[in-house]
Motif scaffolding. Sequence first.
Motif, PDB file in Angstrom:
ATOM      1  N   GLY A 291      13.740   2.927 -10.720  1.00 52.68           N
ATOM      2  CA  GLY A 291      12.816   3.948 -10.263  1.00 52.68           C
ATOM      3  C   GLY A 291      12.704   5.149 -11.166  1.00 52.68           C
ATOM      4  O   GLY A 291      13.101   5.143 -12.335  1.00 52.68           O
ATOM      5  N   SER A 292      12.171   6.175 -10.585  1.00 47.61           N
ATOM      6  CA  SER A 292      11.734   7.366 -11.289  1.00 47.61           C
ATOM      7  C   SER A 292      12.806   7.985 -12.189  1.00 47.61           C
ATOM      8  O   SER A 292      12.548   8.351 -13.334  1.00 47.61           O
ATOM      9  CB  SER A 292      11.290   8.382 -10.236  1.00 47.61           C
TER      10      SER A 292
ATOM     11  N   SER B 139      15.951  10.157  -5.351  1.00 47.93           N
ATOM     12  CA  SER B 139      15.183   9.082  -5.950  1.00 47.93           C
ATOM     13  C   SER B 139      14.994   8.027  -4.872  1.00 47.93           C
ATOM     14  O   SER B 139      15.946   7.670  -4.183  1.00 47.93           O
ATOM     15  CB  SER B 139      15.950   8.488  -7.133  1.00 47.93           C
TER      16      SER B 139
ATOM     17  N   ASN C 258      12.679   4.339  -4.195  1.00 44.60           N
ATOM     18  CA  ASN C 258      11.668   3.433  -4.708  1.00 44.60           C
ATOM     19  C   ASN C 258      11.783   2.052  -4.076  1.00 44.60           C
ATOM     20  O   ASN C 258      12.807   1.689  -3.505  1.00 44.60           O
ATOM     21  CB  ASN C 258      11.764   3.319  -6.237  1.00 44.60           C
TER      22      ASN C 258
ATOM     23  N   THR D 237       7.271  -1.559  -9.448  1.00 41.79           N
ATOM     24  CA  THR D 237       8.052  -0.657  -8.617  1.00 41.79           C
ATOM     25  C   THR D 237       7.158   0.440  -8.076  1.00 41.79           C
ATOM     26  O   THR D 237       6.379   1.036  -8.818  1.00 41.79           O
ATOM     27  CB  THR D 237       9.203  -0.023  -9.423  1.00 41.79           C
TER      28      THR D 237
ATOM     29  N   VAL E  18       7.227   4.001  -6.853  1.00 39.05           N
ATOM     30  CA  VAL E  18       8.128   5.144  -6.825  1.00 39.05           C
ATOM     31  C   VAL E  18       7.519   6.231  -5.941  1.00 39.05           C
ATOM     32  O   VAL E  18       6.307   6.334  -5.798  1.00 39.05           O
ATOM     33  CB  VAL E  18       8.405   5.706  -8.243  1.00 39.05           C
ATOM     34  N   HIS E  19       8.412   6.997  -5.402  1.00 33.88           N
ATOM     35  CA  HIS E  19       7.997   8.047  -4.485  1.00 33.88           C
ATOM     36  C   HIS E  19       8.649   9.332  -4.940  1.00 33.88           C
ATOM     37  O   HIS E  19       9.838   9.350  -5.248  1.00 33.88           O
ATOM     38  CB  HIS E  19       8.463   7.696  -3.072  1.00 33.88           C
TER      39      HIS E  19
ATOM     40  N   GLN F 243       3.074   8.900  -4.350  1.00 33.56           N
ATOM     41  CA  GLN F 243       3.407   7.525  -4.693  1.00 33.56           C
ATOM     42  C   GLN F 243       2.807   7.143  -6.046  1.00 33.56           C
ATOM     43  O   GLN F 243       1.712   7.583  -6.396  1.00 33.56           O
ATOM     44  CB  GLN F 243       2.886   6.539  -3.647  1.00 33.56           C
TER      45      GLN F 243
END
Lengths: 583, 947
Positions: B133-134, B503, B505, B525, B527-528, B538
């Motif tokens: 993720g992010s 984090s 996701n 993925t 990601v949020h 998002q």
Amino acid sequence: MAAGLLMVSTASCDDLFDPAIENIRDANAMDTEAKYADAILGSAYILMPYSSGPVNDVATDDAVSNDLSNAWLTMAGGGWTSQTGVSTDNWRDRNASIQFLNLFLERVDNVPFSTTPGINQMFVDRLKGEALGLRALNMYYLLQNYGGKGTSGELLGVPIWQESYDATTDMNVARNTFAECMEALLKDVNEASQLLPTDFVDLSNNNQIPAKYAGLGVDFMDYNRVFGSTTWTRMSGRIAEAIGAQASLLAASPAFQGSGVEWSEAADYAARVIDRAGGLAGMAPDGHKWYTAEVIGNNTISTANHDEIIWRGGYEENSSIEGDNFPPSLYGKGRVNPTQNLVDAFPALNGYPISDPRSGYDKNDPYSNRDPRLDLYIVTNGSTLGVNNAIVETSTDAASTDGINKESGRSTRTGYYLRKLLRNDVNPNSTNEVKKYHYTKRIRYTEIFLAYAEAANEAWGPTGKGTHPYSAYDVIKAIRSRAGIGTANGDAYLEECKASKETMRTLIRNERRLELCFENIRFWDLRRWQADLKETARGASITGTSFNYIDVEPRNFADYMIYGPLPYGDILKFSNLEQNAGW
Amino acid sequence: MISIYKKYLPAAMLASMMAVAPAVTAQEEADTTATPMVQLAYRQVAADEVLGGAETINIADLMKKNYINDLNGTTLKGYVPGYNGNSLWGSDANDGRLLVLIDGVPRDMNNIPPIEVESVTFLKGAQAVLLYGSRAAEGAVYITTKRGHDGDLKIDAHASTGWAVAKRLPEYLNSASYMTLYNEARVNDGLDPLYSAEDIYNTASGVNPFRYPDVDMYSKDYVRRTFNRTDGDLEISGGNQRARFYTNINYYRYGDYLKVGESKNNYTDRFSVRGNVDVDIVDAVSAYVNAAATFYGSHSAVCDNDKFGNYWSAANTFRPNRVSPFIPISMINPGALAALELVNNSSNLQNGMFPGGTISDPNNIFSEYNFAGDSKFTSRQFQFDAGVNVDLASVTKGLTFNAKFGIDYATSYTTSYNNKYATFVPVWQNFNGKDEIVSISQEGKDEHSGVQNISGSTSRQTINFSAQFDYARRWADVHNFHAMVVAAGWQRTFSGEYHKTSSVNLGFEADYNYDKRYYAEFGLTGVHSSRLAPGHRQGWSPSGTIGWRLSQEEWLKDSEAVNELMISASASKLKTDLYLTDYYMYSANYTNGGWYSWAPGGQAAAYPKRGANENLTFIDRTEFSANIRGDFFNNALSLNASFFTHKLSGLPINNSTKFPTFFSTYYPASSFVPWLNWDANRRTGYDFGITGRKQFGDVYLELGVNATYYKTKATKRDEIHEDAYQNAVGKPVDAIWGYRCLGFFKTDEEAASVDQSALGSAELKAGDLRYEDVNKDGVVDSKDRVYLGRGGWYGDPFTLGVNLTAKYKGFTLFVHCTGSYGAKSYKTGSYYRPAGENKYSSYALDRWTPANANSATLPRLTTTNANNNNRDSDFWLYSRDRFEIAKVQLTYDFPTHLFSGKVVKGISLFLSGDDLVMFGKNRKIMETTVGGSPQYRFYNFGAQVTF
């Protein structure tokens, strides 16, 4: 495991999917919260341009700094460019302050200060008046720092912002003329002085309520809540008028010919402020030493001013300015070192300049028989200072590091230390520290008296009075007499000078230099007078009884530096913004 | 809870869809392979099937021949292609942006003893970090701890002790030299000399060092040349088919160079325990639990005066002639009763000496370390993580479920005793050729509060969880398919910080290969980020990778020259919020702060922190990479090489070219400028690793070379410059800017002929530096600053690792060298650029004087601030190119036959040296630490006993 996941999911969702809540507001919150609206105005108050001690004096012929990393020192050495922070900071802070004031002014009429309409009206008037006064103040400093002849040759001011801006506003606007700026400034001053009382003082009965509020159904208690002494030291009518006087003097000066403001108008503005204090008779007898222990003492009534003071900051008990400026033997850093140039500007006790043979100046005993202000403002070799009246030796053979150039960053570079603005009863030694009350002077009466003298002399000659009961000569006589010079000979030198506008001008400028030294005034005075900016700062290297006068620091200013530069960054960004010539 | 359910719903739905989807006839179960497994995101993959983007160091194996005490950029540099000791593929790993995971939980690399580590995997490619993720967008390092194995109880004890030996100490001038050169500087400035010839003579002769001090801060009286470090640990592991465990008890302690006052007792120690347990609960369900606790402490002398900082920074500023820290009482004239009484009242007399001072220097680092007290820093970390694996074959063949949960807690604080003390200022006189103190004044007071102060208390909590469904099947003997859905999140809470670092996701990955020849992988993925405005929170990060394993083709399968060959290429676009340093950056957010007061009142002002920009969004990492990997000639030669190019775009800035300077102020810290996604940077480069191995009779040799090269380019910037050469766009991201120096002014006339006044020196003379007026406008000012070279802020542009392993019978020799090239640095600070009241280093000897105008390496000395000469210019620039022998270790394993049937099953001894030699033109500069603890070589001796 499932329990663990459950715990995580329920306990700590903040910031995971949605940010933890913050109290987010914007300018519109002023519409519902009076205190918040005042806090927006507060940002403009924070951004005011005043300092508690000498700042730009060390870039003049009056002083040098012993702090070799001092930005003004670098500037005076030739490092002044349109990117020099200390000269472009005002651009940032004055304009930012104006933005807060505009934000406030755009909403002040709708802010719910009180549910009682009469009280609400008074609040709106007062706060609007404060904001307008502050906007004029910011414009004054903008004009002082950035007003000047542009590359086109036209006398320019700055862009006038009367509405708040945001990220979508077109900021690529041209500078207004200096005259337009002065017009806007004086309009703000006049409106402010109409909206504000002269001073914020408490009334004791309803009969004292000004006519404009008498019909609104408010009593004197209501009036006091808004305009009473709880508001002391915020922008008042007297302060706004003093700013008007300062600005008109600037505008009438030689560097700003074409500003639309005449000397007579500048004199009238100053007289207006002087008359608020009762004219010449209102001059405070100890106004030239308002900062001393004997005047301030421990008397710190917050809702009153010394007669000398038009505007000041709050009382603060500290030892910081002494810690900065006392000599090293008294646990100071010896920062601001007055120059020989300034010392030489103090006349003899009989009022004659020391260059005049009639002064009786003794080259071998140069500090005796002098204007008492020399000892009042400057620590000379062998004079005493501090709680124990210790003798300060600034000579090359001094036993301590007080001696000239004994230790870089601590010792004097000129043979002199600063005494003005410092309290003798303070001890900055951290082991035995003694703190005392100080306040920041923002505007004081002597400056306005001297503004009048300067403008009246130019407008009506040394003894001309215009529509006022006192002349430039009268003012200067009072100031010199207060200082204690020429008292035995009827100030014969002043009598001699009043014969012509030119000699009087020189004398007035010199008095202004002495009275207002170390108050961040001379740097811009030299410029508005188009005076010599390049006079080398000198000092006295004393060994035993021999005086050796030395060059300490050159003043590498170019001729175009009578006008300050607009920030390089903004000049690059905005094609319509014209730089002052030379930069 | 409801929102959680909603977020997880798509994951569950996807998983169930997949569970239904493969209605194709499944003939065989996915096979297991015997090749070593590499840890990738949320799964392990056979090493020869990895499609690039990840490299692994097997630490457990490496430790057998290369015992390392700490895991960090220095000890891991040069072992794998792509990692340069600082970052992965030159990505911006600074400010903690390189995500470090220990057993899948975000943790600190410096808090794991290498002995507990099984492997370290560097996830350098975008495709490899996608599922994290992010916050993994600048790369991730995955550290796997050791686990127990089915078998007998195994006990390993390690002990090592070694000495750190200072490489090189800064060289400062002694008092007499300093005074002489300071006088020269004064004369240069047009001032009279400060020190008399008599003072200098008395100082040089050492006739009375108390009156004429000459303090050498690096004297052996104050600074040891070595200190000891000792490590010990005990590993116990074992288990059976149902349950397996691994435990480690670890301790180390090291000392300090210093021996001034309380600092001679300085030490740092660390104690930790770890337990990793795996349990097969029933056939279809297994679980694991890891727990670790760390107790870290360091004891040091207190310095309560910010002016000195610590001993090393004081050593760089405290001039040798200023103060004698201790003066014998016997120097006081016996008739000076008042002085004697004053001094004898001091509680800080030592060996008949009293602490000396002056009004200007009432304190010094010696008095601080002797009398100001002592402090102890304590840091504790507790780590716990657990997971469960469920084989859902009974529901759908090939389906498994896995969930992990971790919680860490770290605290730290400092306890100290802080004392105040008096120093004494002597007044000296000389009677008949003998110096005596005739009077004394006191500075400060002795004060022992006896109160223990507690300060710097911090705590940090990390919570991590993930849940995933895996589906792996093989059909028709050639179609290999794997897919997984992962929902993961972690969150870190810091004491004193309102917002947490988070984090979260949702990841999907599907990979397919045909007969282990043709590979395709797709990842996506979601990601949020709660740092963005609602409606912008998002983002989708896709990634696609293809691979061709040529060695599985019929025409290569039986080749002896090519044993393994895989080529792959990958393209990805990652969304990250790593550079969004705060929450609500999209909103204007007026705040209360600053204080304005009027005579009877006051309150906090209100102002905006920034302008609003609801459209603020994620930063993109767009990447293309290609990899080739193979083993050749009966595995005698391995090759692994990658090419990469990635662009980071939409970096948030406050675009200054659009708004006037007055949109922001310093105090109050208000700003009307919004954040905008704007700047972009490109990084391009390659890496490779080649290893050759061969047995020559009894001798086995292995030689490996790993290299990483990257270049950076700013591709988009918010800037306006009059001269194009000042544009940052097109220049490296790690560009060093400065003036171009033309050497010394040869004459005062030459100095007077140019205008460099904007640089801030009032008068220039011969011996000052002249700079090029690049834009030819007749004035040298900041518009003449040009690009001068690369700083290598993300690691040196080209890094090399060369390692050699030689085995002969029980002996193993391991040598590891690193090379670093292409980066430049400025010589900074007063050590290299003296001015004003600075202490002089030996460099000052080579200052410009009329006599040595042609050989000088420093401008003429000055007591002013040297604004002109000390500007950043290529005069001060040096190349950091270097080649280092980073490690040499000789290990001896006693023959196993000695231990048959004994309690002891093996003994191994080693002798090693770390950071032994550096080659490079500017070695002296790079080896000298100014203002800090000296760099050292470390000589270590250790033993391992296996039971």
